[in-house]
Design a protein around this motif. Structure first.
Motif, PDB file in Angstrom:
ATOM      1  N   CYS A 244       0.850  -1.190   0.000  1.00 17.88           N
ATOM      2  CA  CYS A 244       0.000   0.000   0.000  1.00 17.88           C
ATOM      3  C   CYS A 244       0.883   1.237   0.000  1.00 17.88           C
ATOM      4  O   CYS A 244       1.866   1.298   0.737  1.00 17.88           O
ATOM      5  CB  CYS A 244      -0.903  -0.001   1.232  1.00 17.88           C
ATOM      6  SG  CYS A 244      -2.096   1.332   1.235  1.00 17.88           S
TER       7      CYS A 244
ATOM      8  N   SER B   4      -4.367   6.898  -2.373  1.00 15.17           N
ATOM      9  CA  SER B   4      -3.587   5.693  -2.098  1.00 15.17           C
ATOM     10  C   SER B   4      -3.771   4.683  -3.227  1.00 15.17           C
ATOM     11  O   SER B   4      -4.756   4.717  -3.960  1.00 15.17           O
ATOM     12  CB  SER B   4      -3.969   5.058  -0.766  1.00 15.17           C
ATOM     13  OG  SER B   4      -5.260   4.511  -0.820  1.00 15.17           O
ATOM     14  N   SER B   5      -2.809   3.811  -3.321  1.00 17.33           N
ATOM     15  CA  SER B   5      -2.873   2.720  -4.291  1.00 17.33           C
ATOM     16  C   SER B   5      -2.197   1.513  -3.667  1.00 17.33           C
ATOM     17  O   SER B   5      -1.427   1.638  -2.724  1.00 17.33           O
ATOM     18  CB  SER B   5      -2.185   3.103  -5.602  1.00 17.33           C
ATOM     19  OG  SER B   5      -0.811   3.347  -5.382  1.00 17.33           O
ATOM     20  N   GLY B   6      -2.510   0.364  -4.194  1.00 19.97           N
ATOM     21  CA  GLY B   6      -1.877  -0.821  -3.636  1.00 19.97           C
ATOM     22  C   GLY B   6      -2.358  -2.090  -4.294  1.00 19.97           C
ATOM     23  O   GLY B   6      -3.088  -2.070  -5.287  1.00 19.97           O
TER      24      GLY B   6
END
Length: 59
Positions: free
Chosen positions: A11, A22-24
Motif C-alpha cells: 500500500c 492511495s494505491s496498492g
C-alpha cells in the motif's frame, strides 16, 4: 495438506495537497492479485470501492 501462505499486501499513500490518494495490491494464496486506487477526496469513492470489491468477488 497444501501449504497456506500469508496474504501479501502493498500500500502506498500519495500526498496530493488537500487530501490523500492511495494505491496498492493484495494477494491471498493463489487468488488473482487485487489492485486498487483510492481517492479520499471523492464524494462517490465509497461506492467505487464497493463496486470494485464486488467485481473481484464475482471472478
Amino acid at each position: 495438506m497444501p501449504l497456506l501462505r500469508s496474504p501479501q499486501l502493498q500500500c502506498e499513500f500519495w500526498n496530493v495537497g488537500q487530501g490523500v490518494f492511495s494505491s496498492g495490491r493484495i494477494q491471498m494464496g493463489d487468488a488473482p492479485v487485487f489492485h486498487w486506487v483510492y481517492d479520499y477526496g471523492m464524494n462517490s469513492s465509497q461506492q467505487l470501492i464497493q463496486n470494485a470489491i464486488q467485481k473481484y468477488k464475482n471472478k
